[in-house]
Scaffold this motif. Structure first.
Motif, PDB file in Angstrom:
ATOM      1  N   SER A  98     -12.067 -24.031-119.187  1.00  0.00           N
ATOM      2  CA  SER A  98     -11.587 -22.700-119.575  1.00  0.00           C
ATOM      3  C   SER A  98     -12.421 -22.203-120.745  1.00  0.00           C
ATOM      4  O   SER A  98     -13.207 -22.947-121.340  1.00  0.00           O
ATOM      5  N   ALA A  99     -12.214 -20.925-121.060  1.00  0.00           N
ATOM      6  CA  ALA A  99     -12.918 -20.349-122.207  1.00  0.00           C
ATOM      7  C   ALA A  99     -12.497 -21.034-123.499  1.00  0.00           C
ATOM      8  O   ALA A  99     -13.284 -21.167-124.443  1.00  0.00           O
ATOM      9  N   GLU A 100     -11.221 -21.489-123.555  1.00  0.00           N
ATOM     10  CA  GLU A 100     -10.743 -22.180-124.740  1.00  0.00           C
ATOM     11  C   GLU A 100     -11.496 -23.499-124.949  1.00  0.00           C
ATOM     12  O   GLU A 100     -11.799 -23.890-126.079  1.00  0.00           O
ATOM     13  N   ASP A 101     -11.815 -24.200-123.842  1.00  0.00           N
ATOM     14  CA  ASP A 101     -12.605 -25.428-123.959  1.00  0.00           C
ATOM     15  C   ASP A 101     -13.982 -25.134-124.535  1.00  0.00           C
ATOM     16  O   ASP A 101     -14.515 -25.900-125.351  1.00  0.00           O
ATOM     17  N   LEU A 102     -14.561 -24.028-124.093  1.00  0.00           N
ATOM     18  CA  LEU A 102     -15.873 -23.642-124.593  1.00  0.00           C
ATOM     19  C   LEU A 102     -15.815 -23.329-126.090  1.00  0.00           C
ATOM     20  O   LEU A 102     -16.708 -23.726-126.854  1.00  0.00           O
ATOM     21  N   VAL A 103     -14.752 -22.622-126.512  1.00  0.00           N
ATOM     22  CA  VAL A 103     -14.585 -22.312-127.936  1.00  0.00           C
ATOM     23  C   VAL A 103     -14.462 -23.599-128.746  1.00  0.00           C
ATOM     24  O   VAL A 103     -15.076 -23.746-129.814  1.00  0.00           O
ATOM     25  N   GLU A 154      -4.065 -16.735-129.036  1.00  0.00           N
ATOM     26  CA  GLU A 154      -3.701 -17.752-130.022  1.00  0.00           C
ATOM     27  C   GLU A 154      -2.636 -17.236-130.978  1.00  0.00           C
ATOM     28  O   GLU A 154      -1.699 -17.968-131.332  1.00  0.00           O
ATOM     29  N   ARG A 155      -2.806 -15.972-131.432  1.00  0.00           N
ATOM     30  CA  ARG A 155      -1.801 -15.408-132.344  1.00  0.00           C
ATOM     31  C   ARG A 155      -0.445 -15.277-131.660  1.00  0.00           C
ATOM     32  O   ARG A 155       0.602 -15.559-132.259  1.00  0.00           O
ATOM     33  N   GLU A 182       5.108 -17.381-130.938  1.00  0.00           N
ATOM     34  CA  GLU A 182       6.105 -17.974-130.046  1.00  0.00           C
ATOM     35  C   GLU A 182       6.562 -19.327-130.573  1.00  0.00           C
ATOM     36  O   GLU A 182       7.758 -19.648-130.552  1.00  0.00           O
ATOM     37  N   ASP A 183       5.604 -20.120-131.061  1.00  0.00           N
ATOM     38  CA  ASP A 183       5.960 -21.418-131.639  1.00  0.00           C
ATOM     39  C   ASP A 183       6.870 -21.252-132.851  1.00  0.00           C
ATOM     40  O   ASP A 183       7.813 -22.027-133.055  1.00  0.00           O
ATOM     41  N   GLY A 213     -16.750  -1.521-122.072  1.00  0.00           N
ATOM     42  CA  GLY A 213     -15.538  -0.719-122.045  1.00  0.00           C
ATOM     43  C   GLY A 213     -14.511  -1.228-123.033  1.00  0.00           C
ATOM     44  O   GLY A 213     -14.827  -1.982-123.961  1.00  0.00           O
ATOM     45  N   HIS A 214     -13.264  -0.831-122.824  1.00  0.00           N
ATOM     46  CA  HIS A 214     -12.190  -1.200-123.742  1.00  0.00           C
ATOM     47  C   HIS A 214     -11.840  -2.670-123.592  1.00  0.00           C
ATOM     48  O   HIS A 214     -11.658  -3.165-122.479  1.00  0.00           O
ATOM     49  N   LEU A 215     -11.769  -3.364-124.716  1.00  0.00           N
ATOM     50  CA  LEU A 215     -11.398  -4.776-124.687  1.00  0.00           C
ATOM     51  C   LEU A 215      -9.929  -4.939-124.321  1.00  0.00           C
ATOM     52  O   LEU A 215      -9.062  -4.186-124.763  1.00  0.00           O
ATOM     53  N   GLY A 216      -9.659  -5.965-123.548  1.00  0.00           N
ATOM     54  CA  GLY A 216      -8.276  -6.330-123.285  1.00  0.00           C
ATOM     55  C   GLY A 216      -7.835  -7.430-124.232  1.00  0.00           C
ATOM     56  O   GLY A 216      -8.249  -7.474-125.394  1.00  0.00           O
ATOM     57  N   GLU A 217      -7.057  -8.363-123.740  1.00  0.00           N
ATOM     58  CA  GLU A 217      -6.563  -9.464-124.566  1.00  0.00           C
ATOM     59  C   GLU A 217      -7.680 -10.474-124.788  1.00  0.00           C
ATOM     60  O   GLU A 217      -8.293 -10.958-123.843  1.00  0.00           O
TER      61      GLU A 217
END
Length: 579
Positions: free
Chosen positions: A444-449, A523-524, A529-530, A513-517
């Motif tokens: 996932s992109a999170e793994d890459l980060v 993460e925020r 939620e936590d 174009g316009h950024l989404g999430e």
């Protein structure tokens, strides 16, 4: 300390001379608490290595001007036979010694720089420098509070101070050494006069009272010595006052009332109640001391000193045997130090220190002190953050719903367990290029980060988290929308990193174009939620209810390396609160 000052100040029996003047030191042996200075000057005089300029610095009343006069006598004393040279033991009876003691020697000039700050005053001095002394061996200029001289006055003094005639000596005294120009300091031999210890001051007072045949209480002298704060003159002035108020005797109760000091045992009792959280007893004790004449600010400072004393006794138990402590203080430290933790003492210290400012601006100080101690008492009775976290750890677990399960096995009002944090990929660091990782390492992109952060590719990592919306992510392919403010080299750098990490070519599809999430947005949202989930725990709710206005600021997930009984890594969530 000389038993009788040789000054004419004592020649008239009907004129009282205050103790600070009557018992002013007349030679190096009389100086109290300045052993290093005395030893240095003694060696210099014995070896005939006399500097042309000295500067003495220290707090008020520690003996700067007195030391300057002793130096002047030591350099100019001729002894009983009139033929002796410089000596470390001025005789005190020759004409030079007597004239210097009485402040009337023609060759020893004292200037108060506080009232003679201008260049004209210094020029008057410099005009006389070239002339040899009339009666003495050296012409000596003593300038008190030298830091008060103007800039032009200092400049006028520089040349003469650097190359004075052999018959001239300068002695400067100041309480503000930092205000003296470095050009002046570099031309002087500097002596820092130390604060006089409580033990030395107490010994000095006993000697004075013995000479005066005045009765005293041991504790009273100790209180005066502490109040003097290292100054012999301040201590002797307080001693004078205590003798007058006590009707010719130095009594403990009189000294306490004079200084505005509450009874020490009552202060100890107040602190004990404070540390135990007994608010009603704290208020009653405080009011009783106030009625007996205790000063609120002095009382607060006493509490601060006790806090420091206990913390020191807890960390260094041998400090209880310090000679500066009274027997009551030693007993109190022995009793209380093991009972109050450093965490609690630190909390009390911070709140009391903050209370000094509150007390200074309060319209009614005793009311302000009551509120301060109420706050401290309630806070002291609460568990420390470490204890709270231990309770959270024992009574709840985010990784399991077992603490909240009912008899039927179903969870009861338990929040959903938080998913484990994405695993970070650790890569060996070396000076050579790292070998490519196996394909499919980035799920996932999170793994890459996580990989980018581990390998300190912080600029690329930040852009990927905050300025990119990832729509698709698979092995060898990424589809994303990028922000207009992203760096032009971002795509090139990201492609290079992916290729080196996996050993294969990646395709990156770019949209504008316009950024989404973004990843940062997710993460925020997950953190919020936590926080909401944590707030559902009964223990956490109790903590937040006790700390009014507190909120959970940050969450930290810690993954222990040890495996649990089920074979899974145990996840522990901790939180920090901000009041």
């Amino acid at each position: 300390m000389a038993e009788e000052n040789t000054s004419t100040e004592n020649s008239s029996d009907d004129q009282y001379v205050v103790l600070a003047r009557k018992y002013r030191p007349q030679n190096f042996d009389d100086l109290v608490g300045q052993d290093a200075l005395v030893q240095t000057l003694t060696n210099a005089i014995k070896n005939n290595r006399l500097h042309h300029a000295y500067i003495l610095t220290g707090i008020r009343g520690v003996g700067k001007t007195t030391t300057a006069r002793i130096i002047a006598k030591a350099l100019n004393c001729v002894g009983l036979d009139g033929k002796s040279g410089p000596t470390v033991h001025p005789c005190g009876v020759c004409e030079n010694c007597k004239a210097i003691t009485e402040g009337r020697h023609i060759d020893v000039m004292e200037l108060d720089a506080a009232s003679h700050t201008g260049v004209d005053d210094i020029r008057e001095i410099l005009d006389g420098v070239r002339y040899k002394p009339t009666n003495a061996r050296y012409k000596i200029y003593i300038i008190d509070e030298v830091h008060m001289l103007s800039k032009s006055a200092f400049n006028a003094l520089l040349k003469t101070l650097e190359e004075p005639p052999s018959h001239v000596k300068f002695i400067f005294a100041t309480t503000e050494i930092r205000k003296v120009p470095v050009t002046i300091l570099s031309r002087c031999q500097r002596f820092d006069l130390q604060r006089i210890s409580i033990e030395d001051l107490t010994g000095l007072f006993k000697k004075i009272l013995g000479n005066e045949s005045i009765a005293f209480d041991e504790e009273a002298l100790h209180i005066i010595a502490k109040a003097a704060d290292g100054s012999a003159r301040d201590g002797e002035s307080l001693l004078d006052q205590a003798i007058s108020l006590g009707g010719g005797k130095v009594r403990t109760d009189v000294v306490k009332n004079m200084i505005g000091l509450a009874d020490r045992n009552q202060v100890f009792e107040l602190f004990e109640n404070l540390a135990s959280g007994k608010v009603d007893k704290v208020i009653n004790n405080l009011q009783e001391q106030y009625k007996n004449g205790a000063n609120p600010m002095t009382l607060l400072q006493d509490m601060i000193n006790i806090t420091h004393m206990l913390a020191k006794a807890r960390i260094i138990p041998s400090s209880v045997n310090d000679a500066s402590l009274t027997e009551n203080e030693r007993d109190f430290c022995t009793k209380m130090a093991p009972a109050v933790s450093i965490a609690v003492l630190s909390k009390i210290w911070q709140m009391l220190i903050k209370g000094i400012g509150e007390l200074q601006i309060a319209p009614v100080q005793i009311d302000a002190l009551e509120m301060i101690l109420i706050r401290v008492a309630y806070s002291a009775s609460l568990p420390t953050p470490f204890e709270l976290l231990n309770d959270v750890k024992k009574n709840s677990s985010l990784g399991s719903s077992r603490p909240f399960e009912t008899a039927a096995g179903a969870p009861q009002n338990a929040p959903a367990p938080a998913p484990a944090m994405p695993a970070r990929v650790e890569t060996p660091r070396s000076d050579t290029a790292a070998a490519p990782l196996s394909s499919g390492i980035f799920k996932s992109a999170e793994d890459l980060v996580a990989y980018l952060e581990t390998n300190r590719k912080m600029l690329v990592s930040y852009a990927l988290k905050n300025d990119v919306t990832v729509h698709e992510f698979s092995d060898g392919f990424i589809k994303m929308t990028i922000s207009d403010k992203i760096h032009p080299d971002f795509i090139m750098n990201l492609h290079k990193i992916l290729t080196e990490a996996t050993g294969k070519e990646w395709k990156i599809d770019i949209l504008r174009g316009h950024l989404g999430e973004t990843i940062a947005d997710r993460e925020r949202a997950k953190t919020e939620e936590d926080k909401r989930n944590i707030m559902e725990y009964p223990l956490v709710r109790a903590i937040m209810a006790e700390f009014k206005g507190a909120k959970i600021e940050t969450l930290t997930r810690r993954v222990d390396l040890e495996e649990t009984a089920d074979g899974e890594a145990e996840n522990e969530m901790f939180f920090e609160e901000e009041n």
